[in-house]
Design a protein around this motif. Structure first.
Motif, PDB file in Angstrom:
ATOM      1  N   PRO A   1       7.874  10.186 -20.641  1.00 25.99           N
ATOM      2  CA  PRO A   1       8.259   9.020 -21.434  1.00 25.99           C
ATOM      3  C   PRO A   1       8.571   7.844 -20.535  1.00 25.99           C
ATOM      4  O   PRO A   1       9.203   8.012 -19.482  1.00 25.99           O
ATOM      5  CB  PRO A   1       9.503   9.496 -22.194  1.00 25.99           C
ATOM      6  N   PHE A   2       8.132   6.676 -20.939  1.00 23.76           N
ATOM      7  CA  PHE A   2       8.440   5.479 -20.154  1.00 23.76           C
ATOM      8  C   PHE A   2       9.873   5.045 -20.413  1.00 23.76           C
ATOM      9  O   PHE A   2      10.328   4.996 -21.551  1.00 23.76           O
ATOM     10  CB  PHE A   2       7.501   4.324 -20.508  1.00 23.76           C
ATOM     11  N   SER A   3      10.581   4.734 -19.362  1.00 23.57           N
ATOM     12  CA  SER A   3      11.881   4.088 -19.493  1.00 23.57           C
ATOM     13  C   SER A   3      12.020   3.152 -18.304  1.00 23.57           C
ATOM     14  O   SER A   3      11.682   3.520 -17.170  1.00 23.57           O
ATOM     15  CB  SER A   3      12.989   5.137 -19.485  1.00 23.57           C
ATOM     16  N   PRO A   4      12.505   1.930 -18.551  1.00 23.74           N
ATOM     17  CA  PRO A   4      12.613   0.988 -17.432  1.00 23.74           C
ATOM     18  C   PRO A   4      13.564   1.495 -16.344  1.00 23.74           C
ATOM     19  O   PRO A   4      13.522   1.027 -15.200  1.00 23.74           O
ATOM     20  CB  PRO A   4      13.150  -0.294 -18.068  1.00 23.74           C
ATOM     21  N   ASP A   5      14.433   2.483 -16.693  1.00 22.65           N
ATOM     22  CA  ASP A   5      15.392   2.998 -15.709  1.00 22.65           C
ATOM     23  C   ASP A   5      14.847   4.182 -14.925  1.00 22.65           C
ATOM     24  O   ASP A   5      15.494   4.652 -13.991  1.00 22.65           O
ATOM     25  CB  ASP A   5      16.690   3.437 -16.407  1.00 22.65           C
ATOM     26  N   ALA A   6      13.679   4.684 -15.327  1.00 14.45           N
ATOM     27  CA  ALA A   6      13.143   5.863 -14.641  1.00 14.45           C
ATOM     28  C   ALA A   6      12.841   5.509 -13.190  1.00 14.45           C
ATOM     29  O   ALA A   6      12.675   4.336 -12.843  1.00 14.45           O
ATOM     30  CB  ALA A   6      11.881   6.341 -15.351  1.00 14.45           C
ATOM     31  N   ARG A   7      12.766   6.540 -12.349  1.00 13.93           N
ATOM     32  CA  ARG A   7      12.456   6.298 -10.936  1.00 13.93           C
ATOM     33  C   ARG A   7      10.951   6.193 -10.780  1.00 13.93           C
ATOM     34  O   ARG A   7      10.241   7.166 -10.987  1.00 13.93           O
ATOM     35  CB  ARG A   7      12.993   7.453 -10.087  1.00 13.93           C
ATOM     36  N   PHE A   8      10.473   5.028 -10.455  1.00 10.60           N
ATOM     37  CA  PHE A   8       9.035   4.842 -10.273  1.00 10.60           C
ATOM     38  C   PHE A   8       8.724   4.641  -8.803  1.00 10.60           C
ATOM     39  O   PHE A   8       9.592   4.255  -8.012  1.00 10.60           O
ATOM     40  CB  PHE A   8       8.548   3.629 -11.061  1.00 10.60           C
ATOM     41  N   LEU A   9       7.470   4.877  -8.457  1.00 12.82           N
ATOM     42  CA  LEU A   9       7.051   4.700  -7.075  1.00 12.82           C
ATOM     43  C   LEU A   9       6.395   3.344  -6.865  1.00 12.82           C
ATOM     44  O   LEU A   9       6.615   2.694  -5.852  1.00 12.82           O
ATOM     45  CB  LEU A   9       6.111   5.841  -6.674  1.00 12.82           C
ATOM     46  N   ALA A  10       5.563   2.931  -7.829  1.00 11.07           N
ATOM     47  CA  ALA A  10       4.980   1.590  -7.739  1.00 11.07           C
ATOM     48  C   ALA A  10       6.028   0.578  -8.190  1.00 11.07           C
ATOM     49  O   ALA A  10       6.752   0.817  -9.152  1.00 11.07           O
ATOM     50  CB  ALA A  10       3.735   1.483  -8.600  1.00 11.07           C
TER      51      ALA A  10
ATOM     52  N   ARG B   1      -0.924   3.216   6.355  1.00  7.53           N
ATOM     53  CA  ARG B   1      -0.024   2.857   5.262  1.00  7.53           C
ATOM     54  C   ARG B   1      -0.489   3.417   3.918  1.00  7.53           C
ATOM     55  O   ARG B   1      -0.023   2.967   2.875  1.00  7.53           O
ATOM     56  CB  ARG B   1       0.070   1.333   5.135  1.00  7.53           C
ATOM     57  N   SER B   2      -1.411   4.374   3.943  1.00  7.35           N
ATOM     58  CA  SER B   2      -1.964   4.847   2.667  1.00  7.35           C
ATOM     59  C   SER B   2      -1.871   6.362   2.554  1.00  7.35           C
ATOM     60  O   SER B   2      -2.296   7.087   3.454  1.00  7.35           O
ATOM     61  CB  SER B   2      -3.433   4.416   2.543  1.00  7.35           C
ATOM     62  N   PHE B   3      -1.328   6.846   1.435  1.00  4.06           N
ATOM     63  CA  PHE B   3      -1.257   8.287   1.189  1.00  4.06           C
ATOM     64  C   PHE B   3      -2.603   8.831   0.707  1.00  4.06           C
ATOM     65  O   PHE B   3      -2.833  10.029   0.749  1.00  4.06           O
ATOM     66  CB  PHE B   3      -0.179   8.591   0.135  1.00  4.06           C
ATOM     67  N   VAL B   4      -3.458   7.968   0.190  1.00  5.13           N
ATOM     68  CA  VAL B   4      -4.745   8.424  -0.362  1.00  5.13           C
ATOM     69  C   VAL B   4      -5.876   7.654   0.305  1.00  5.13           C
ATOM     70  O   VAL B   4      -5.652   6.619   0.946  1.00  5.13           O
ATOM     71  CB  VAL B   4      -4.790   8.227  -1.903  1.00  5.13           C
ATOM     72  N   ASP B   5      -7.088   8.162   0.150  1.00  2.00           N
ATOM     73  CA  ASP B   5      -8.244   7.475   0.742  1.00  2.00           C
ATOM     74  C   ASP B   5      -8.493   6.157   0.012  1.00  2.00           C
ATOM     75  O   ASP B   5      -8.198   6.024  -1.179  1.00  2.00           O
ATOM     76  CB  ASP B   5      -9.476   8.380   0.674  1.00  2.00           C
ATOM     77  N   PHE B   6      -9.051   5.199   0.731  1.00  2.00           N
ATOM     78  CA  PHE B   6      -9.215   3.884   0.109  1.00  2.00           C
ATOM     79  C   PHE B   6     -10.467   3.172   0.624  1.00  2.00           C
ATOM     80  O   PHE B   6     -10.921   3.403   1.745  1.00  2.00           O
ATOM     81  CB  PHE B   6      -7.974   2.994   0.363  1.00  2.00           C
TER      82      PHE B   6
ATOM     83  N   PHE C   1       0.828  -1.204   0.000  1.00  2.00           N
ATOM     84  CA  PHE C   1       0.000   0.000   0.000  1.00  2.00           C
ATOM     85  C   PHE C   1       0.863   1.255   0.000  1.00  2.00           C
ATOM     86  O   PHE C   1       0.489   2.267  -0.573  1.00  2.00           O
ATOM     87  CB  PHE C   1      -0.970  -0.008   1.186  1.00  2.00           C
ATOM     88  N   LEU C   2       2.022   1.200   0.648  1.00  2.00           N
ATOM     89  CA  LEU C   2       2.916   2.365   0.647  1.00  2.00           C
ATOM     90  C   LEU C   2       3.361   2.702  -0.765  1.00  2.00           C
ATOM     91  O   LEU C   2       3.286   3.846  -1.203  1.00  2.00           O
ATOM     92  CB  LEU C   2       4.143   2.088   1.531  1.00  2.00           C
ATOM     93  N   THR C   3       3.837   1.700  -1.498  1.00  2.00           N
ATOM     94  CA  THR C   3       4.338   1.971  -2.856  1.00  2.00           C
ATOM     95  C   THR C   3       3.185   2.281  -3.808  1.00  2.00           C
ATOM     96  O   THR C   3       3.264   3.203  -4.618  1.00  2.00           O
ATOM     97  CB  THR C   3       5.137   0.770  -3.394  1.00  2.00           C
ATOM     98  N   GLY C   4       2.117   1.527  -3.695  1.00  2.00           N
ATOM     99  CA  GLY C   4       0.991   1.716  -4.618  1.00  2.00           C
ATOM    100  C   GLY C   4       0.297   3.048  -4.430  1.00  2.00           C
ATOM    101  O   GLY C   4      -0.029   3.738  -5.403  1.00  2.00           O
ATOM    102  N   THR C   5       0.075   3.446  -3.167  1.00  2.00           N
ATOM    103  CA  THR C   5      -0.638   4.709  -2.974  1.00  2.00           C
ATOM    104  C   THR C   5       0.300   5.912  -3.149  1.00  2.00           C
ATOM    105  O   THR C   5      -0.162   7.004  -3.466  1.00  2.00           O
ATOM    106  CB  THR C   5      -1.347   4.782  -1.598  1.00  2.00           C
ATOM    107  N   ALA C   6       1.606   5.727  -2.987  1.00  2.00           N
ATOM    108  CA  ALA C   6       2.544   6.805  -3.341  1.00  2.00           C
ATOM    109  C   ALA C   6       2.469   7.060  -4.843  1.00  2.00           C
ATOM    110  O   ALA C   6       2.424   8.211  -5.303  1.00  2.00           O
ATOM    111  CB  ALA C   6       3.970   6.429  -2.931  1.00  2.00           C
ATOM    112  N   ALA C   7       2.434   5.975  -5.626  1.00  2.00           N
ATOM    113  CA  ALA C   7       2.309   6.118  -7.082  1.00  2.00           C
ATOM    114  C   ALA C   7       0.969   6.756  -7.438  1.00  2.00           C
ATOM    115  O   ALA C   7       0.886   7.589  -8.345  1.00  2.00           O
ATOM    116  CB  ALA C   7       2.431   4.749  -7.752  1.00  2.00           C
TER     117      ALA C   7
END
Ligand SMILES: [Zn+2]
Length: 464
Positions: A401-410, A115-120, A74-80
Motif C-alpha cells: 500500500p502506498f503511504s507518504p510515510d512509508a520508507r522509500f528508496l527513490a 553508482r549503480s546497483f543495476v545494469d544501465f 543513480f544511487l537512490t534510483g537504482t536502489a529503488a
C-alpha cells in the motif's frame, strides 16, 4: 565457483512458463528444469508459491545524475529499481548538462559506473542544434537517441539544450542523422505549434486538471506521431514512440508500421491504470506530459495492449521535490511534468496482469523480452540458458500500500500520493543482477558498483 539455485518457483518469460528450478553460475543461467540439485556451496532460494521473472528492463528513466541530487540520483534510483525487480535501466539524456556530445556521454558513463546497483544504458540527445555530435555519441556507446518534437519551456531551456527538433525539415535532418547510426530513436511526440495554439485556449473557471488537459489534447500527440512515423518511412529510422497515451496514436503507429516503418510503441503504467480524475484530485503531483486521459481513452489503450499493438511498458520515472510540486499547485502551465514510477513498476505489472483482459506472460514480455530485443540488450530479458542471470523472485500477493510515510528508496516515491487510491500488490523477495543479489531479505544488497554500463552497439531489432 558456487552458484545460485532457485527452486520450485513459477517461471514466466518469453521462452518458459511453468514450475521449474533454475541454476546460475558465473552470472549466467546454466540450467532450467525440474529437480535441479544444488552443488556444494550453491546458494538456494526456495521460490515455492512465488513467481520467478526475468529482471525487468525499464527503457525510460530520468534519474538525472549528476544533475539534480535533491530530486534523484543513480544511487537512490537504482536502489529503488533493485527493490522492485528492475535489473536494467536506460537513462534519458536530460541532466545538467544534457548529454548531447560524446565527451559528455563518456563523462557520465564514468561517473555512473560505481553508482549503480543495476545494469544501465545511456541515451544521448539528438536535436537540430546537436546534429554534428550524433555519430560520435553512437561510437561512444549511446544505447539510443532521444528527441523532443516541442520546444522546452523557457525555465527549462538549459536542461533541454540540443534535445529538440520542431519543424518538419529539422526533424527530417535529425532523424536522418540518427538513422545513419543504426540506433533506436526515441521521440517525445507532441506537436509544438498545436501546443502553442492550445496554450492560449480560454480556460476561465476551469480547474487545474481541466486546464492542463486542454493545453495538451490528444490531437497534439497524434499529429506528432503521424509526422514522425511518416518521416521514418523516408529516413529508415528505427523509431521508438515514448509514453504514448492515446489509442489513436497507437493506431496511427500501427498503420505506419504496416506501411513499412520500423516503429515500437511505449506506454507507461500511469496511462494504463490512472485517469483524468486523478489529475483533478492531485494537481501538480499527478502532472505528466502527455496528461492522464479519460476513462474511454484508458480502456481503448488497454485494448491495444491486449491486442499486442503496444510493445513496451516503461516507467518514465521522474522525481521532483515536494517544494517544487507545491510551487505550481495552481498553475498547470508552470507545473513540472513527470511521475515517479520506478518503485511501483512491479505492482503495476501485476495490477495489469490481474485484469481479466490481460495475460501475465504478455505484460511480462513488454517489460523484459521486447525491450531487450528492441534496444539490442544481448543476453537479457528471458529465462534461457546462456542469458545473464538477471532475475526477480516475486510474491504476487504481498500488498504494497502506498503511504507518504512509508520508507522509500527513490526520492520521488513519497510524492506518488496519487497511488493511494490504487490497489498495489506484488513485492520483490529477491532480485539478482548477473547472479548477484542486489535485493534480498527486504533490503538492498551488493554494492553500487555492481551495475555495468551497457554500451549500445545498434544490435536492436524490430519489436515483433
Ligand atoms: Zn521521459
Amino acid at each position: 565457483m558456487s552458484g545460485l539455485v532457485i527452486r520450485g518457483g513459477d517461471l514466466c518469460s518469453a521462452s518458459v512458463s511453468g514450475r521449474f528450478d533454475l541454476r546460475c553460475e558465473y552470472g549466467k543461467i546454466v540450467a532450467v528444469g525440474r529437480e535441479i540439485g544444488p552443488e556444494p556451496g550453491d546458494r538456494v532460494v526456495d521460490a515455492s508459491g512465488l513467481l520467478v521473472l526475468p529482471g525487468l528492463i525499464d527503457v525510460h528513466v530520468h534519474f538525472r545524475d549528476p544533475g539534480s541530487p535533491e530530486r534523484e540520483s543513480f544511487l537512490t534510483g537504482t536502489a529503488a529499481a533493485a527493490s522492485n525487480g528492475v535489473t536494467t535501466v536506460l537513462e534519458m539524456p536530460t541532466s545538467d548538462v544534457p548529454v548531447t556530445t560524446a565527451a559528455r556521454l563518456e563523462r557520465r558513463g564514468a561517473h555512473l559506473s560505481g553508482r549503480s546497483f543495476v545494469d544501465f544504458g545511456l541515451y544521448a540527445g539528438a536535436g537540430y542544434d546537436s546534429l554534428d555530435e550524433v555519430g560520435a555519441c553512437a561510437r561512444a556507446g549511446a544505447i539510443a537517441f532521444k528527441t523532443f518534437t516541442h520546444r522546452p519551456k523557457p525555465a527549462r531551456a538549459d536542461a533541454f539544450e540540443g534535445l529538440w527538433a520542431v519543424t518538419e525539415p529539422h526533424l527530417l535532418q535529425t532523424m536522418s542523422a540518427v538513422a545513419a547510426t543504426g540506433r533506436v530513436h526515441a521521440v517525445h511526440c507532441e506537436n509544438d505549434r498545436l501546443l502553442d495554439h492550445f496554450a492560449t485556449a480560454p480556460a476561465a473557471g476551469a480547474g487545474f486538471g481541466e486546464r492542463h488537459r486542454r493545453s495538451r489534447p490528444p490531437v497534439a500527440e497524434n499529429a506528432a506521431i503521424a509526422t514522425v512515423g511518416s518521416i521514418a518511412l523516408t529516413t529508415g529510422s528505427r523509431v521508438h514512440l515514448v509514453h504514448v497515451s492515446t489509442a489513436r496514436g497507437v493506431d496511427i503507429a500501427e498503420g505506419l508500421r504496416r506501411a513499412g516503418a520500423d516503429i515500437s510503441v511505449e506506454t507507461c503504467p500511469h496511462y494504463l491504470l490512472l485517469e483524468e480524475d486523478t489529475l483533478d484530485r492531485y494537481g501538480s503531483y499527478a502532472t505528466c506530459n502527455p496528461p492522464l486521459r479519460g476513462r474511454d481513452a484508458r480502456m481503448d489503450l488497454l485494448e491495444r495492449l491486449r491486442d499486442g499493438r503496444v510493445d513496451i511498458i516503461a516507467s518514465d520515472h521522474c522525481s521532483y521535490t515536494a517544494e517544487e510540486l507545491d510551487r505550481h499547485a495552481e498553475d498547470p502551465c508552470g507545473a513540472l511534468p513527470g511521475l515517479p514510477g520506478i518503485e511501483f513498476l512491479m505492482p503495476s505489472l501485476l495490477a495489469l496482469a490481474r485484469r481479466p483482459d490481460q495475460a501475465l506472460a504478455d505484460v511480462v514480455a513488454r517489460m523484459t523480452s521486447v525491450p531487450a530485443r528492441r534496444f539490442g540488450l544481448t543476453g537479457k530479458g528471458d529465462l534461457v540458458i546462456g542469458n545473464d542471470a538477471d532475475l526477480v523472485v516475486v510474491d504476487p500477493r504481498a500488498a504494497v500500500p502506498f503511504s507518504p510515510d512509508a520508507r522509500f528508496l527513490a526520492r520521488g516515491s513519497r510524492n506518488a500520493v496519487y497511488l493511494g487510491d490504487v490497489e498495489l500488490r506484488g513485492r520483490a523477495v529477491a532480485t539478482f543482477v548477473r547472479g548477484t543479489a542486489v535485493f534480498s531479505d527486504g533490503a538492498v544488497a551488493g554494492s553500487p558498483g555492481h551495475g555495468r554500463w551497457i554500451r549500445g552497439t545498434g544490435a536492436g531489432r524490430p519489436p515483433r
